[in-house]
Design a protein around this motif. Structure first.
Motif, PDB file in Angstrom:
ATOM      1  N   VAL A 370      39.134  -4.465  18.904  1.00  0.00           N
ATOM      2  CA  VAL A 370      40.166  -3.442  19.131  1.00  0.00           C
ATOM      3  C   VAL A 370      39.704  -2.085  18.583  1.00  0.00           C
ATOM      4  O   VAL A 370      39.978  -1.033  19.155  1.00  0.00           O
ATOM      5  N   LEU A 371      38.977  -2.129  17.463  1.00  0.00           N
ATOM      6  CA  LEU A 371      38.593  -0.873  16.785  1.00  0.00           C
ATOM      7  C   LEU A 371      37.393  -0.178  17.427  1.00  0.00           C
ATOM      8  O   LEU A 371      37.180   1.014  17.215  1.00  0.00           O
ATOM      9  N   GLU A 372      36.609  -0.919  18.178  1.00  0.00           N
ATOM     10  CA  GLU A 372      35.358  -0.364  18.705  1.00  0.00           C
ATOM     11  C   GLU A 372      35.607   0.924  19.495  1.00  0.00           C
ATOM     12  O   GLU A 372      36.424   0.963  20.420  1.00  0.00           O
ATOM     13  N   GLY A 373      34.905   1.978  19.087  1.00  0.00           N
ATOM     14  CA  GLY A 373      35.048   3.267  19.764  1.00  0.00           C
ATOM     15  C   GLY A 373      36.328   4.015  19.432  1.00  0.00           C
ATOM     16  O   GLY A 373      36.637   5.026  20.047  1.00  0.00           O
ATOM     17  N   ARG A 374      37.092   3.494  18.453  1.00  0.00           N
ATOM     18  CA  ARG A 374      38.350   4.148  18.079  1.00  0.00           C
ATOM     19  C   ARG A 374      38.337   4.503  16.600  1.00  0.00           C
ATOM     20  O   ARG A 374      37.497   4.023  15.844  1.00  0.00           O
ATOM     21  N   ARG A 403      29.785  -1.693  10.966  1.00  0.00           N
ATOM     22  CA  ARG A 403      29.696  -0.315  11.465  1.00  0.00           C
ATOM     23  C   ARG A 403      30.938   0.056  12.272  1.00  0.00           C
ATOM     24  O   ARG A 403      31.427   1.180  12.190  1.00  0.00           O
ATOM     25  N   ILE A 404      31.423  -0.917  13.033  1.00  0.00           N
ATOM     26  CA  ILE A 404      32.648  -0.644  13.815  1.00  0.00           C
ATOM     27  C   ILE A 404      33.811  -0.336  12.873  1.00  0.00           C
ATOM     28  O   ILE A 404      34.564   0.616  13.079  1.00  0.00           O
ATOM     29  N   PHE A 405      33.914  -1.151  11.807  1.00  0.00           N
ATOM     30  CA  PHE A 405      34.992  -0.913  10.828  1.00  0.00           C
ATOM     31  C   PHE A 405      34.827   0.437  10.139  1.00  0.00           C
ATOM     32  O   PHE A 405      35.770   1.226  10.051  1.00  0.00           O
ATOM     33  N   THR A 406      33.639   0.717   9.649  1.00  0.00           N
ATOM     34  CA  THR A 406      33.463   1.964   8.891  1.00  0.00           C
ATOM     35  C   THR A 406      33.572   3.179   9.822  1.00  0.00           C
ATOM     36  O   THR A 406      34.149   4.193   9.444  1.00  0.00           O
ATOM     37  N   ASP A 407      33.055   3.074  11.040  1.00  0.00           N
ATOM     38  CA  ASP A 407      33.197   4.193  11.998  1.00  0.00           C
ATOM     39  C   ASP A 407      34.671   4.468  12.297  1.00  0.00           C
ATOM     40  O   ASP A 407      35.053   5.605  12.568  1.00  0.00           O
ATOM     41  N   ALA A 408      35.478   3.417  12.247  1.00  0.00           N
ATOM     42  CA  ALA A 408      36.914   3.589  12.535  1.00  0.00           C
ATOM     43  C   ALA A 408      37.669   4.115  11.322  1.00  0.00           C
ATOM     44  O   ALA A 408      38.872   4.374  11.401  1.00  0.00           O
ATOM     45  N   GLY A 409      36.976   4.212  10.177  1.00  0.00           N
ATOM     46  CA  GLY A 409      37.629   4.740   8.972  1.00  0.00           C
ATOM     47  C   GLY A 409      38.053   3.667   7.981  1.00  0.00           C
ATOM     48  O   GLY A 409      38.784   3.946   7.038  1.00  0.00           O
ATOM     49  N   PHE A 410      37.575   2.429   8.189  1.00  0.00           N
ATOM     50  CA  PHE A 410      37.873   1.349   7.239  1.00  0.00           C
ATOM     51  C   PHE A 410      36.843   1.347   6.105  1.00  0.00           C
ATOM     52  O   PHE A 410      35.695   1.739   6.297  1.00  0.00           O
ATOM     53  N   GLU A 411      37.260   0.862   4.945  1.00  0.00           N
ATOM     54  CA  GLU A 411      36.306   0.535   3.888  1.00  0.00           C
ATOM     55  C   GLU A 411      35.861  -0.907   4.122  1.00  0.00           C
ATOM     56  O   GLU A 411      36.662  -1.773   4.451  1.00  0.00           O
ATOM     57  N   TRP A 412      34.590  -1.148   3.935  1.00  0.00           N
ATOM     58  CA  TRP A 412      34.000  -2.480   4.137  1.00  0.00           C
ATOM     59  C   TRP A 412      33.696  -3.044   2.758  1.00  0.00           C
ATOM     60  O   TRP A 412      32.860  -2.523   2.048  1.00  0.00           O
ATOM     61  N   ARG A 413      34.422  -4.111   2.374  1.00  0.00           N
ATOM     62  CA  ARG A 413      34.430  -4.554   0.985  1.00  0.00           C
ATOM     63  C   ARG A 413      33.656  -5.848   0.739  1.00  0.00           C
ATOM     64  O   ARG A 413      33.240  -6.536   1.661  1.00  0.00           O
ATOM     65  N   GLU A 414      33.530  -6.175  -0.540  1.00  0.00           N
ATOM     66  CA  GLU A 414      32.962  -7.458  -0.975  1.00  0.00           C
ATOM     67  C   GLU A 414      34.059  -8.530  -0.877  1.00  0.00           C
ATOM     68  O   GLU A 414      35.246  -8.209  -0.965  1.00  0.00           O
ATOM     69  N   PRO A 415      33.670  -9.806  -0.739  1.00  0.00           N
ATOM     70  CA  PRO A 415      34.669 -10.869  -0.510  1.00  0.00           C
ATOM     71  C   PRO A 415      35.602 -11.147  -1.694  1.00  0.00           C
ATOM     72  O   PRO A 415      35.185 -11.071  -2.846  1.00  0.00           O
TER      73      PRO A 415
END
Lengths: 478, 203
Positions: A370-374, A403-415
């Motif tokens: 859903v986030l890809e390209g957004r 990359r899709i998450f971070t490009d969309a403005g998400f933080e990519w975290r540790e588990p």
């Protein structure tokens, strides 16, 4: 004479009864015990005081998850970064010391296999069909997705299992939730279980073990089954399970702790014999038509407070039960919502994709699609994606999902468990809303004053893009 | 386990349904490695609301809580039971309890007494001004008036509570049975044992 037809639950139960007392209480053997940092320190301490040992360290696996920060854990030179919160650091240190002291296998905070205990168990092949699995966490029900009898226990029971590898239990009643038909496009296992809880209520499964049956579950991935069974406890059932089949065997084969070679063949043969017999009866049956299930979100402060995304916030007066009316009024006041508001008009400032319910690779793929390209909407202040384990994280990175998450403005975290229960620093501020893929929308669950809307990973991604609760189907195929 | 027989005193008429364990003790209190001192965080969000029953002076140190359906639902955290004990609560009366909470309560000597909604409603009324008594031996809740409400209790749990028995101690006495079960299991399903070895020494 043929023996009485039995359910999957009854077969697993019968295979684990060590002794039955005259009063009906049974001493039940536990095959697998998962241990985390929050509910175990008092149990280890009590063992120490009583001079007791762990009976079967080989059947026990420890991993930290609840309290661990999800920010980077290693400095650039590879050294471990300290944990700022002293109490959290002390609790994590206690597990790190207790596990080796009692001879228990320990997956440490920086190991690639570290993750949420309910993601790690199946992923490592430590959780297996037909076994009894316990953990000091109510979402242990998740492991029912691979056909195990798995349930949460308190710390006194953790201590009991460590010392004796058994529990004193009474048999549960059986409940069948049968779903016929097919889930529509954009409708996920998360929507289905939210819908089911809406139908049965948060106490609907109390005293029961649920077996999810029907073609929808037979066609469902292991990840989806784990999501469904995970939330059985939100429907009051201590455990929920799905008959193990080829999908499960395929998933488990070759996993580190799973049997291999001849033992694998023997195990599969036994697992195949566990399915509920033709003619077996359940104490309670619920039937659901998959066609009735829409993308679903919660509006209140109980997981039974759910509605299809196209719907509106209900009026408290619409409930027949006066105590439910009162509860709904309190919920709406806490949530800052007016009756009649369309769900799609509700703005959210925070997005949480993670938790033992929805942090597996399939969940991250669904959100990323859903986030890809957004990009996240301007009013979304904080959006985090927290993979369920280091291995899920690595897989997602190999697929480029990070990359899709971070490009969309998400933080990519540790588990870790993260903002699902807000024990670590990942919290939703007071009065703010969070579109969350977790399992509980209780008062204060994601931080004091936080307002949670439970939904699927795809729906959380849709909310991130529009800045409000949104029917993900409107963003699909665009 | 500490011995429990009769609990008598004021009862806090909370009455709420679906009181979850996050409400009984929020997660930020769970960082402790001890069972003590959790009373300060008990029912934190409710106690922050003006006019809540915990603030009423008469209920200070009350041993009994009266709640609605499905008390203790949600998280398995035994901290909920420890927090209640720490604030002086040794019994809860409600129409129903979550399975995990009622187990945790029992292990800590907290009586979880199930009564039908009408009787709970009556007790909520009486509790405003009068004490309540729970007699475990005779399985009955009484008030200073004519009320006598009988309740069910698991016979094994009742026996443990009345005699203050240590469950782990009792189970350890069954060691021979457990060992025998393990032997049978190792013969029929040997792959269940020592899974770690397979991890360390891949075939």
């Amino acid at each position: 004479m043929a023996s009485k037809p039995r359910t999957l639950y009854e077969k697993i139960w019968d295979a684990h009864v060590v002794e039955r007392q005259d009063d009906g209480t049974c001493l039940v053997y536990i095959d697998r015990h998962l241990v985390h940092e929050v509910t175990s320190p008092q149990a280890f301490e009590a063992l120490r005081i009583a001079g007791r040992t762990v009976r079967r360290p080989d059947l026990t696996l420890a991993v930290p998850d609840h309290n661990l920060p999800t920010t980077p854990r290693l400095a650039s030179d590879g050294s471990r970064l300290p944990i700022a919160d002293k109490q959290s650091a002390a609790q994590l240190a206690a597990l790190e010391a207790n596990a080796p002291a009692f001879g228990i296998d320990y997956i440490d905070a920086v190991a690639p296999e570290q993750g949420i205990v309910h993601v790690v168990g199946p992923e490592q092949g430590f959780s297996l069909p037909g076994t009894t699995i316990v953990c000091g966490d109510s979402h242990t029900a998740a492991h029912g997705g691979i056909g195990a009898l798995a349930f949460g226990i308190g710390t006194s029971e953790v201590e009991h299992v460590l010392a004796t590898q058994t529990l004193l239990l009474r048999p549960s009643k059986t409940m069948e939730v049968r779903v016929e038909g097919e889930l529509g496009p954009g409708v996920t296992p998360k929507d289905l279980i939210l819908h089911i809880i809406g139908v049965i209520g948060t106490a609907g499964g109390t005293g029961h073990v649920i077996e999810y049956r029907g073609p929808v579950f037979e066609q469902m991935s292991v990840e989806g089954r784990l999501t469904v069974c995970n939330m059985s406890i939100e429907g009051g059932a201590r455990a929920g399970l799905i008959a193990p089949d080829e999908t499960v065997f395929e998933y488990l084969k070759g996993r580190p702790y799973a049997p291999s070679g001849e033992a694998w063949t023997d195990a599969v043969e036994w697992w195949r014999s566990l399915a509920t017999d033709e003619g077996a009866s359940f104490d309670k049956s619920v039937f659901i038509d998959a066609a009735d299930v829409e993308p679903t979100v919660s509006w209140g402060t109980s997981p039974e407070d759910v509605v299809a995304i196209g719907g509106a916030v209900p009026s408290p007066d619409s409930f027949a039960d006066p105590s439910k009316q009162e509860a709904a009024r309190k919920s709406l006041d806490y949530m800052g919502l007016a009756p009649g508001t369309p769900l799609e008009e509700v703005e959210v400032e925070n997005i949480f994709i993670g938790s033992c319910t929805n942090s597996r690779i399939e969940d991250l793929r669904a959100a990323a699609a859903v986030l890809e390209g957004r990009k996240k909407a301007a009013n979304v202040r904080w959006a985090i994606a927290v993979p369920g384990s280091g291995l899920v994280k690595r897989q997602a990175e190999e697929e480029g999902l990070d990359r899709i998450f971070t490009d969309a403005g998400f933080e990519w975290r540790e588990p870790g468990c993260s903002a699902c229960l807000a024990m670590n620093p990942d919290k939703v501020p007071p009065g703010e809303r969070c579109a969350s893929t977790s399992n509980r929308n209780f008062v204060g669950r994601q931080g004091p004053g936080s307002r949670t809307h439970l939904l699927s990973p795809a729906m959380a991604a849709a909310a991130a893009v529009t800045g409000r609760l949104t029917d993900v189907r409107k963003l699909m195929g665009e | 386990m500490k011995q429990v027989s009769t609990i008598s005193g004021r009862a806090i008429p909370l009455g709420l349904k679906n009181v979850d364990t996050d409400v009984i003790i929020p997660a930020h209190w769970l960082k402790t490695v001890s069972r003590e001192g959790l009373g300060k965080g008990a029912f934190e969000s409710i106690r922050q609301t003006p006019g809540n029953p915990f603030d009423v002076e008469d209920f200070a140190g009350a041993p009994i809580l009266i709640a609605g359906d499905n008390f203790g639902c949600g998280s398995s955290r035994e901290h909920a039971a420890w927090a209640m004990l720490d604030m002086g609560l040794t019994a809860v009366i409600a129409p129903s309890f979550s399975d995990i909470f009622s187990g945790n309560a029992f292990k800590n000597g907290i009586l979880a007494v199930e009564l039908p909604q009408e009787q709970v409603d009556r007790l909520l009324e009486v509790a405003k001004d009068h004490p309540i008594t729970i007699d475990l031996e005779n399985q009955v809740v009484t008030t200073p008036f004519q009320d006598r409400f009988a309740f069910e209790v698991d016979p094994f749990r009742k026996h443990c509570l009345l005699n203050g028995l240590d469950e782990i101690g009792l189970t350890l006495e069954r060691d021979a049975s457990i060992a025998k079960y393990e032997e049978t299991r190792a013969a029929s399903l040997p792959w269940l044992d020592a899974p770690h070895k397979k991890r360390r020494e891949p075939a």
